[in-house]
Design a protein around this motif. Structure first.
Motif, PDB file in Angstrom:
ATOM      1  N   MET A   1      48.315 -49.782 -66.363  1.00 24.17           N
ATOM      2  CA  MET A   1      47.458 -50.026 -67.517  1.00 24.17           C
ATOM      3  C   MET A   1      48.106 -49.508 -68.806  1.00 24.17           C
ATOM      4  SD  MET A   1      44.831 -51.689 -66.549  1.00 24.17           S
ATOM      5  CE  MET A   1      43.891 -52.098 -65.071  1.00 24.17           C
ATOM      6  N   ALA A   2      48.864 -48.412 -68.682  1.00 27.85           N
ATOM      7  CA  ALA A   2      49.541 -47.877 -69.860  1.00 27.85           C
ATOM      8  C   ALA A   2      50.643 -48.808 -70.335  1.00 27.85           C
ATOM      9  CB  ALA A   2      50.117 -46.495 -69.551  1.00 27.85           C
ATOM     10  N   VAL A   3      51.475 -49.299 -69.402  1.00 32.92           N
ATOM     11  CA  VAL A   3      52.637 -50.122 -69.764  1.00 32.92           C
ATOM     12  C   VAL A   3      52.213 -51.478 -70.301  1.00 32.92           C
ATOM     13  CG1 VAL A   3      54.664 -51.311 -68.828  1.00 32.92           C
ATOM     14  CG2 VAL A   3      54.192 -48.936 -68.180  1.00 32.92           C
ATOM     15  N   PHE A   4      51.239 -52.112 -69.649  1.00 37.73           N
ATOM     16  CA  PHE A   4      50.876 -53.484 -70.015  1.00 37.73           C
ATOM     17  C   PHE A   4      49.686 -53.570 -70.980  1.00 37.73           C
ATOM     18  CE2 PHE A   4      53.078 -53.986 -65.943  1.00 37.73           C
ATOM     19  CZ  PHE A   4      54.005 -54.965 -66.285  1.00 37.73           C
ATOM     20  N   GLY A   5      48.978 -52.475 -71.188  1.00 41.25           N
ATOM     21  CA  GLY A   5      47.823 -52.523 -72.074  1.00 41.25           C
ATOM     22  C   GLY A   5      47.857 -51.513 -73.200  1.00 41.25           C
TER      23      GLY A   5
ATOM     24  N   ASP B   1      38.377 -47.416 -64.201  1.00 37.43           N
ATOM     25  CA  ASP B   1      38.571 -46.068 -64.739  1.00 37.43           C
ATOM     26  C   ASP B   1      39.967 -45.886 -65.324  1.00 37.43           C
ATOM     27  OD1 ASP B   1      36.017 -45.314 -64.110  1.00 37.43           O
ATOM     28  OD2 ASP B   1      36.539 -44.275 -62.257  1.00 37.43           O
ATOM     29  N   ALA B   2      40.977 -46.499 -64.690  1.00 35.60           N
ATOM     30  CA  ALA B   2      42.344 -46.388 -65.207  1.00 35.60           C
ATOM     31  C   ALA B   2      42.468 -47.073 -66.564  1.00 35.60           C
ATOM     32  CB  ALA B   2      43.333 -47.002 -64.214  1.00 35.60           C
ATOM     33  N   ALA B   3      41.874 -48.265 -66.687  1.00 42.15           N
ATOM     34  CA  ALA B   3      41.930 -48.987 -67.964  1.00 42.15           C
ATOM     35  C   ALA B   3      41.183 -48.227 -69.052  1.00 42.15           C
ATOM     36  CB  ALA B   3      41.340 -50.390 -67.785  1.00 42.15           C
ATOM     37  N   ALA B   4      40.001 -47.727 -68.723  1.00 45.23           N
ATOM     38  CA  ALA B   4      39.216 -46.998 -69.720  1.00 45.23           C
ATOM     39  C   ALA B   4      39.910 -45.705 -70.130  1.00 45.23           C
ATOM     40  CB  ALA B   4      37.817 -46.710 -69.174  1.00 45.23           C
ATOM     41  N   GLN B   5      40.500 -45.003 -69.154  1.00 42.76           N
ATOM     42  CA  GLN B   5      41.143 -43.732 -69.455  1.00 42.76           C
ATOM     43  C   GLN B   5      42.348 -43.901 -70.374  1.00 42.76           C
ATOM     44  OE1 GLN B   5      40.367 -40.641 -69.044  1.00 42.76           O
ATOM     45  NE2 GLN B   5      42.306 -39.831 -69.839  1.00 42.76           N
ATOM     46  N   ILE B   6      43.208 -44.878 -70.103  1.00 48.53           N
ATOM     47  CA  ILE B   6      44.398 -45.053 -70.936  1.00 48.53           C
ATOM     48  C   ILE B   6      44.012 -45.540 -72.321  1.00 48.53           C
ATOM     49  CG2 ILE B   6      44.909 -47.461 -70.317  1.00 48.53           C
ATOM     50  CD1 ILE B   6      47.414 -44.584 -70.859  1.00 48.53           C
ATOM     51  N   PHE B   7      42.948 -46.333 -72.413  1.00 43.66           N
ATOM     52  CA  PHE B   7      42.529 -46.819 -73.718  1.00 43.66           C
ATOM     53  C   PHE B   7      41.969 -45.693 -74.578  1.00 43.66           C
ATOM     54  CE2 PHE B   7      39.463 -48.563 -76.687  1.00 43.66           C
ATOM     55  CZ  PHE B   7      40.212 -49.540 -77.304  1.00 43.66           C
TER      56      PHE B   7
ATOM     57  N   ALA C   1      48.537 -62.484 -74.103  1.00 39.89           N
ATOM     58  CA  ALA C   1      47.783 -62.751 -72.886  1.00 39.89           C
ATOM     59  C   ALA C   1      47.220 -61.495 -72.230  1.00 39.89           C
ATOM     60  CB  ALA C   1      48.683 -63.502 -71.886  1.00 39.89           C
ATOM     61  N   ILE C   2      48.085 -60.509 -71.964  1.00 44.33           N
ATOM     62  CA  ILE C   2      47.673 -59.374 -71.124  1.00 44.33           C
ATOM     63  C   ILE C   2      46.685 -58.461 -71.841  1.00 44.33           C
ATOM     64  CG2 ILE C   2      48.474 -57.365 -69.840  1.00 44.33           C
ATOM     65  CD1 ILE C   2      51.090 -58.794 -69.355  1.00 44.33           C
ATOM     66  N   CYS C   3      46.973 -58.105 -73.087  1.00 44.87           N
ATOM     67  CA  CYS C   3      46.109 -57.157 -73.799  1.00 44.87           C
ATOM     68  C   CYS C   3      44.697 -57.690 -74.050  1.00 44.87           C
ATOM     69  CB  CYS C   3      46.764 -56.742 -75.118  1.00 44.87           C
ATOM     70  SG  CYS C   3      48.182 -55.658 -74.889  1.00 44.87           S
ATOM     71  N   PRO C   4      44.520 -58.962 -74.454  1.00 48.39           N
ATOM     72  CA  PRO C   4      43.142 -59.451 -74.584  1.00 48.39           C
ATOM     73  C   PRO C   4      42.368 -59.386 -73.275  1.00 48.39           C
ATOM     74  CG  PRO C   4      44.651 -60.902 -75.740  1.00 48.39           C
ATOM     75  CD  PRO C   4      45.504 -59.938 -74.969  1.00 48.39           C
ATOM     76  N   ILE C   5      43.041 -59.703 -72.158  1.00 46.88           N
ATOM     77  CA  ILE C   5      42.396 -59.596 -70.854  1.00 46.88           C
ATOM     78  C   ILE C   5      42.057 -58.134 -70.554  1.00 46.88           C
ATOM     79  CG2 ILE C   5      42.712 -59.944 -68.375  1.00 46.88           C
ATOM     80  CD1 ILE C   5      44.494 -62.327 -69.044  1.00 46.88           C
ATOM     81  N   PHE C   6      42.977 -57.244 -70.900  1.00 51.60           N
ATOM     82  CA  PHE C   6      42.787 -55.811 -70.715  1.00 51.60           C
ATOM     83  C   PHE C   6      41.538 -55.333 -71.444  1.00 51.60           C
ATOM     84  CE2 PHE C   6      43.715 -51.596 -72.609  1.00 51.60           C
ATOM     85  CZ  PHE C   6      43.861 -50.835 -71.467  1.00 51.60           C
ATOM     86  N   LEU C   7      41.370 -55.752 -72.700  1.00 50.36           N
ATOM     87  CA  LEU C   7      40.220 -55.329 -73.491  1.00 50.36           C
ATOM     88  C   LEU C   7      38.918 -55.921 -72.966  1.00 50.36           C
ATOM     89  CD1 LEU C   7      41.794 -55.645 -77.043  1.00 50.36           C
ATOM     90  CD2 LEU C   7      41.150 -53.531 -75.904  1.00 50.36           C
ATOM     91  N   LEU C   8      38.941 -57.203 -72.640  1.00 54.04           N
ATOM     92  CA  LEU C   8      37.742 -57.851 -72.109  1.00 54.04           C
ATOM     93  C   LEU C   8      37.338 -57.245 -70.773  1.00 54.04           C
ATOM     94  CD1 LEU C   8      38.455 -61.587 -73.024  1.00 54.04           C
ATOM     95  CD2 LEU C   8      36.815 -60.040 -74.104  1.00 54.04           C
ATOM     96  N   PHE C   9      38.332 -56.836 -69.984  1.00 52.41           N
ATOM     97  CA  PHE C   9      38.068 -56.203 -68.693  1.00 52.41           C
ATOM     98  C   PHE C   9      37.274 -54.916 -68.887  1.00 52.41           C
ATOM     99  CE2 PHE C   9      39.594 -53.184 -65.372  1.00 52.41           C
ATOM    100  CZ  PHE C   9      39.039 -53.820 -64.271  1.00 52.41           C
TER     101      PHE C   9
END
Length: 539
Positions: free
Chosen positions: A86-90, A291-297, A452-460
């Motif tokens: 999540m850190a590398v791609f988002g 949790d990983a996506a939320a934590q890195i964000f 592509a990846i970051c918008p999906i990351f945020l919507l997720f």
């Protein structure tokens, strides 16, 4: 006052223009003067001021209490895999993008939208409202830490005994050396009762429907914190750039001291094993990835407008690409280090009580700092010294984030993608802007992440939060349903700025909707009729 910028241009004179003693064909210098009525934007005194400010903002209280808890809750060492992905791609691409946007346009979270898409200027106002809410939250945490700090200047820390006026019959000071004492499910520690009954005084209120009177001690602590924040930023980056030399470096010194002390405590290895022991089966759970996506964000903090503001004070040709990689790496490593600091102490507490680490570490959030860690410090040799430096560290971490936020959220970054980066023309223009600043264009990896990846990351993150709202509770008290509604209303109070300003912009713009789209509001990047910005002189 006008800001003049002169650029020398060398031209070759036509052979027919030789006159006045000037040899035919000799080079001549034409001086072009650009005059701007805008006041020149101040810059950082040193490059290190900027780096420490970014690190101080990104490394906050969430690194100390949230990451260790989230890590062990989601499989220990196995959680590091989704966290790094999540850190590398988002997280890092978002971090890099916001720094580049702020540095190129040299604008804050409101004024930058005139360069990107004026109709979305309401996003900037939403960021300011959210920054205000976050300041309330962090300042409250710092007020509690200040209360603990002042209470630490005593021979015996007040949360180590059960003989205080606020203690109950259930209070029990239990260590492995106390052979005649048995810890039960109804027992409460002196640290827990100090936090709940003396600091928060929750026992005086039956619930949120009857809050009770204001604690004058906490009110004074809060006033003092707000005063510190004000004087930290009252002269802009010239002041805050100096403040971060203390607030951003002191926590690292304290973390290293606490790590060395924690590693020498009996039972520390139990906490480390519990922290890092991988449970690969957890990776099959959707919750772990959420949790990983939320934590890195929330750890790196892109989209809150702070990185945008910090980068806007940089020289135009500053290498923000390298800055993004360095500061985001420091942030992630700090989170990992904080886990060892926390869990060596939790292992010590488990050893002292002769119970499992999972029982000691059942609480997250502020209670992990103000109850569990405070109690562990109180049972160490030289307890007063470690308590003072620990709560000073908490105040410093909070100050970094608060000062950063008041220089200026998720929706900001999401809108930025939808408007200017998702269309391929917007990505190309943004990459051309980066090339103008740095001398090289972002590679294919960054382009794919931004498009592509970051918008999906945020919507997720957004969809998962709405689909799985967290249960709101304080110990055994479950917050009533109307508080959840109130929370959503607070969230909407910031987001409402976006559609409200859209309507205002369309109503006040002259011409047809098509003309407004073409010239004022809905295009991406710079307006076709406007020349590209002239880079300021090198610093």
């Amino acid at each position: 006052s006008a800001n003049n910028h002169t650029t020398p241009l060398t031209t070759v004179q036509s052979p027919k223009e030789g006159a006045g003693g000037v040899p035919t064909g000799a080079p001549r210098t034409l001086v072009v003067q650009q005059t701007s009525l805008d006041r020149p934007r101040e810059t950082w005194s040193k490059k290190m001021d900027f780096l420490l400010s970014v690190i101080g903002y990104a490394v906050d209280l969430g690194n100390v209490w949230r990451f260790p808890y989230i890590c062990y809750q989601n499989g220990g060492g196995a959680f590091l895999l989704p966290y790094m992905l999540m850190a590398v791609f988002g997280g890092v691409p978002l971090f890099y993008m916001e720094l580049a946007l702020g540095q190129f346009h040299r604008s804050g979270c409101i004024s930058i939208w005139k360069h990107i898409c004026p109709i979305f200027k309401g996003v900037g106002f939403a960021i300011c409202i959210i920054a205000l809410y976050i300041a309330f939250y962090y300042n409250t945490i710092m007020a509690w830490a200040l209360y603990y700090l002042l209470a630490s200047f005593r021979p015996t820390l007040p949360w180590t005994t059960c003989s205080n006026p606020w203690n109950t019959v259930n209070c029990l000071r239990y260590l492995s050396t106390d052979s005649n004492v048995t810890w039960t499910n109804t027992s409460t520690s002196p640290a827990e009762e100090f936090y709940t009954r003396q600091v928060l005084q929750v026992h005086l209120s039956p619930g949120l429907h009857q809050l009770g009177s204001v604690s004058w001690q906490l009110a004074l602590c809060l006033l003092f914190i707000f005063t510190i924040v004000y004087f930290s930023i009252w002269k802009g980056v010239k002041t805050s750039g100096k403040v971060v030399w203390v607030t951003a470096t002191f926590p690292y010194l304290v973390l290293l001291v606490l790590l060395v002390r924690g590693a020498t405590l009996p039972g520390a290895w139990r906490g480390v094993v519990f922290y890092l022991k991988p449970d690969w089966g957890k990776l099959l759970s959707t919750t772990v990835w959420i949790d990983a996506a939320a934590q890195i964000f929330f750890s790196l903090g892109p989209g809150f407008g702070v990185l945008l503001a910090f980068a806007s004070y940089n020289p135009f040709h500053n290498n923000c690409y390298k800055d993004a990689l360095v500061t985001s790496s420091v942030n992630c490593l700090t989170s990992f280090l904080s886990g060892f600091v926390i869990f060596t102490v939790l292992g010590y507490m488990a050893e002292m009580r002769k119970i499992g680490v999972e029982t000691v570490a059942k609480d997250a959030g502020p209670s992990l700092l103000f109850i569990i860690y405070a109690e562990a410090i109180a049972n160490m040799p030289a307890a007063t010294f470690f308590a003072i430096i620990f709560f000073l560290m908490i105040i410093m971490l909070g100050l970094d984030s608060t000062v950063s936020g008041t220089h200026t959220h998720t929706m900001h970054t999401c809108m930025c993608f939808i408007v200017c980066l998702c269309p391929f023309s917007g990505t190309s223009r943004f990459c051309a802007d980066v090339n103008m600043m740095l001398g090289f264009s972002p590679g294919l990896f960054w382009r794919v992440c931004w498009v592509a990846i970051c918008p999906i990351f945020l919507l997720f993150i957004i969809v998962s939060f709405l689909a799985f709202p967290p249960e709101v509770k304080l110990f055994d008290y479950v917050y009533p349903p109307w508080t959840t509604v109130l929370g959503y209303c607070i969230g909407v109070s910031s987001f409402i700025c976006v559609p409200a300003y859209m309507v205002y912009h369309l109503l006040t713009a002259k011409g047809t909707f098509k003309q407004v789209r073409a010239s004022r509001g809905l295009g991406v990047g710079l307006s076709p009729s406007s020349p590209p910005p002239v880079p300021p002189p090198s610093y």
